[in-house]
Design an enzyme around this catalytic site. Structure first.
Site, PDB file in Angstrom:
ATOM      1  N   GLU A  94      60.755  22.162  -6.185  1.00  0.00           N
ATOM      2  CA  GLU A  94      59.779  21.710  -6.917  1.00  0.00           C
ATOM      3  C   GLU A  94      60.216  20.478  -7.769  1.00  0.00           C
ATOM      4  O   GLU A  94      61.327  20.446  -8.579  1.00  0.00           O
ATOM      5  CB  GLU A  94      59.030  22.598  -7.974  1.00  0.00           C
ATOM      6  CG  GLU A  94      58.145  22.008  -8.764  1.00  0.00           C
ATOM      7  CD  GLU A  94      57.000  21.433  -8.180  1.00  0.00           C
ATOM      8  OE1 GLU A  94      56.817  20.153  -8.207  1.00  0.00           O
ATOM      9  OE2 GLU A  94      56.156  22.114  -7.493  1.00  0.00           O
ATOM     10  N   ASP A 121      63.139  17.391  -4.175  1.00  0.00           N
ATOM     11  CA  ASP A 121      62.168  17.533  -2.685  1.00  0.00           C
ATOM     12  C   ASP A 121      62.670  18.428  -1.678  1.00  0.00           C
ATOM     13  O   ASP A 121      63.816  18.495  -1.588  1.00  0.00           O
ATOM     14  CB  ASP A 121      62.553  15.958  -2.265  1.00  0.00           C
ATOM     15  CG  ASP A 121      61.507  15.537  -1.151  1.00  0.00           C
ATOM     16  OD1 ASP A 121      61.145  16.654  -0.156  1.00  0.00           O
ATOM     17  OD2 ASP A 121      61.248  14.578  -0.770  1.00  0.00           O
ATOM     18  N   ASP A 143      49.749  19.422  -2.702  1.00  0.00           N
ATOM     19  CA  ASP A 143      48.842  18.322  -3.139  1.00  0.00           C
ATOM     20  C   ASP A 143      48.282  17.927  -1.712  1.00  0.00           C
ATOM     21  O   ASP A 143      48.497  17.822  -0.700  1.00  0.00           O
ATOM     22  CB  ASP A 143      49.874  16.992  -3.268  1.00  0.00           C
ATOM     23  CG  ASP A 143      49.180  16.046  -3.986  1.00  0.00           C
ATOM     24  OD1 ASP A 143      47.986  15.801  -3.651  1.00  0.00           O
ATOM     25  OD2 ASP A 143      50.043  15.314  -4.979  1.00  0.00           O
ATOM     26  N   LYS A 147      42.330  11.218   0.298  1.00  0.00           N
ATOM     27  CA  LYS A 147      42.128  10.010   1.107  1.00  0.00           C
ATOM     28  C   LYS A 147      42.848  10.253   2.466  1.00  0.00           C
ATOM     29  O   LYS A 147      43.967  10.406   2.819  1.00  0.00           O
ATOM     30  CB  LYS A 147      42.630   8.747   0.344  1.00  0.00           C
ATOM     31  CG  LYS A 147      41.860   8.462  -1.164  1.00  0.00           C
ATOM     32  CD  LYS A 147      42.416   7.345  -1.599  1.00  0.00           C
ATOM     33  CE  LYS A 147      41.720   7.295  -3.024  1.00  0.00           C
ATOM     34  NZ  LYS A 147      42.086   6.043  -3.895  1.00  0.00           N
ATOM     35  N   ASP A 179      42.455  25.095  -0.832  1.00  0.00           N
ATOM     36  CA  ASP A 179      41.240  25.195  -1.086  1.00  0.00           C
ATOM     37  C   ASP A 179      40.525  23.997  -0.461  1.00  0.00           C
ATOM     38  O   ASP A 179      39.392  23.646  -0.846  1.00  0.00           O
ATOM     39  CB  ASP A 179      40.742  25.287  -2.603  1.00  0.00           C
ATOM     40  CG  ASP A 179      41.407  24.201  -3.277  1.00  0.00           C
ATOM     41  OD1 ASP A 179      42.641  23.809  -3.255  1.00  0.00           O
ATOM     42  OD2 ASP A 179      40.819  23.386  -3.988  1.00  0.00           O
ATOM     43  N   ARG A 217      47.476  29.270 -11.228  1.00  0.00           N
ATOM     44  CA  ARG A 217      46.432  28.456 -12.010  1.00  0.00           C
ATOM     45  C   ARG A 217      45.724  27.418 -11.346  1.00  0.00           C
ATOM     46  O   ARG A 217      44.630  26.987 -11.652  1.00  0.00           O
ATOM     47  CB  ARG A 217      47.120  27.690 -13.133  1.00  0.00           C
ATOM     48  CG  ARG A 217      48.353  26.971 -12.789  1.00  0.00           C
ATOM     49  CD  ARG A 217      49.418  26.701 -13.964  1.00  0.00           C
ATOM     50  NE  ARG A 217      50.372  25.617 -13.350  1.00  0.00           N
ATOM     51  CZ  ARG A 217      50.525  24.297 -13.870  1.00  0.00           C
ATOM     52  NH1 ARG A 217      49.835  23.729 -14.550  1.00  0.00           N
ATOM     53  NH2 ARG A 217      51.523  23.541 -13.697  1.00  0.00           N
ATOM     54  N   TYR A 218      46.401  26.956 -10.148  1.00  0.00           N
ATOM     55  CA  TYR A 218      45.757  26.182  -9.296  1.00  0.00           C
ATOM     56  C   TYR A 218      44.623  26.741  -8.554  1.00  0.00           C
ATOM     57  O   TYR A 218      43.537  26.083  -8.336  1.00  0.00           O
ATOM     58  CB  TYR A 218      46.775  25.513  -8.300  1.00  0.00           C
ATOM     59  CG  TYR A 218      47.860  24.666  -8.924  1.00  0.00           C
ATOM     60  CD1 TYR A 218      47.631  23.150  -9.122  1.00  0.00           C
ATOM     61  CD2 TYR A 218      48.924  25.047  -8.993  1.00  0.00           C
ATOM     62  CE1 TYR A 218      48.535  22.737  -9.781  1.00  0.00           C
ATOM     63  CE2 TYR A 218      50.057  24.327  -9.462  1.00  0.00           C
ATOM     64  CZ  TYR A 218      49.859  23.076 -10.173  1.00  0.00           C
ATOM     65  OH  TYR A 218      50.654  22.439 -10.692  1.00  0.00           O
TER      66      TYR A 218
END
Length: 239
Positions: A94, A121, A143, A147, A179, A217-218
């Site tokens: 992370e 990374d 993430d 776009k 999601d 939590r996400y």
């Protein structure tokens, strides 16, 4: 030296996420100062390991089976899996230092000792993990880069999936939770190309969470905002 490489010989890699957010609490700064070095999996970055010597997983985990979580967020799932599977060694990668600090606090609270933490990374970690050394990998609510012009930044691209496939054992399991419907589409399109089979026989196989799942939590944010989680399971092909 080629213009697309560092002086160390490392490839130039763009990183598009965040390394640090708002200020850390004093307790979190203490976790980073006191705990992180001891939990490091070893020399991972090019500057500290320019010869790309592989990690000694035997020394790190004492012969345990090795799992990997890419982008562990606040660390809820990582600590849950470590607590539930003490016979497994788990590496978490992370780059967001606030998330790393949160994880270190959870590790202290849970008292688990079968974790290693790479605060950077995942691609750097792939450089030094031995081939076919990892039995299970997790990519949970990555993430989304919504776009279209940013879709190449997503984890489910050859730049990430090919080295992941290299370090996974044949038959290893790769779990993806998201999601974002378009992320599901790209995952189902790109992950099989990298050498994986999607393990789904019916809708419940992607609509219902895994039996050992803990909601993060996400995921809770996604549910509050009426987005539907998807749980995708892949197996690394034998050949």
């Amino acid at each position: 030296m080629s213009e697309d490489r560092h002086p160390t010989g490392a490839p130039w890699r763009n990183f598009y996420g965040r390394f640090k957010g708002k200020g850390l609490r004093k307790s979190q700064e203490a976790y980073l100062d006191e705990d992180l070095a001891e939990l490091s999996p070893g020399k991972v970055g090019w500057e500290e390991n320019p010869d790309r010597l592989p990690l000694d997983l035997e020394a790190l985990f004492g012969g345990r089976e090795v799992w990997l979580e890419v982008g562990f967020g606040g660390g809820e799932h990582l600590v849950h899996q470590a607590s539930s599977n003490p016979d497994v060694g788990i590496i978490g990668a992370e780059p967001y230092i606030n998330g790393v600090a949160m994880l270190l606090g959870k590790i202290r609270e849970a008292g688990v000792s079968n974790l290693a933490v790479h605060p950077g990374d995942a691609r750097d970690l792939f450089d030094v993990l031995p081939e076919a050394s990892v039995s299970r990998a997790f990519l949970l609510y990555p993430d989304p880069w919504p776009k279209k012009r940013h879709h190449r930044r997503r984890f489910v691209t050859p730049e990430h999936l090919e080295p992941l496939a290299r370090v996974l054992k044949p038959g290893a399991i790769f779990r993806v939770a998201t999601d974002i419907p378009d992320y599901v589409r790209q995952t189902l399109q790109e992950v099989p190309k990298a050498g994986f089979d999607w393990l789904a026989e019916g809708p419940t196989d992607w609509r219902e969470p895994w039996g050992d799942w803990i909601s993060t939590r996400y995921e809770q944010k996604a549910l509050r905002e009426d987005r539907t989680p998807h749980y995708l399971t892949f197996r690394r092909r034998e050949s």
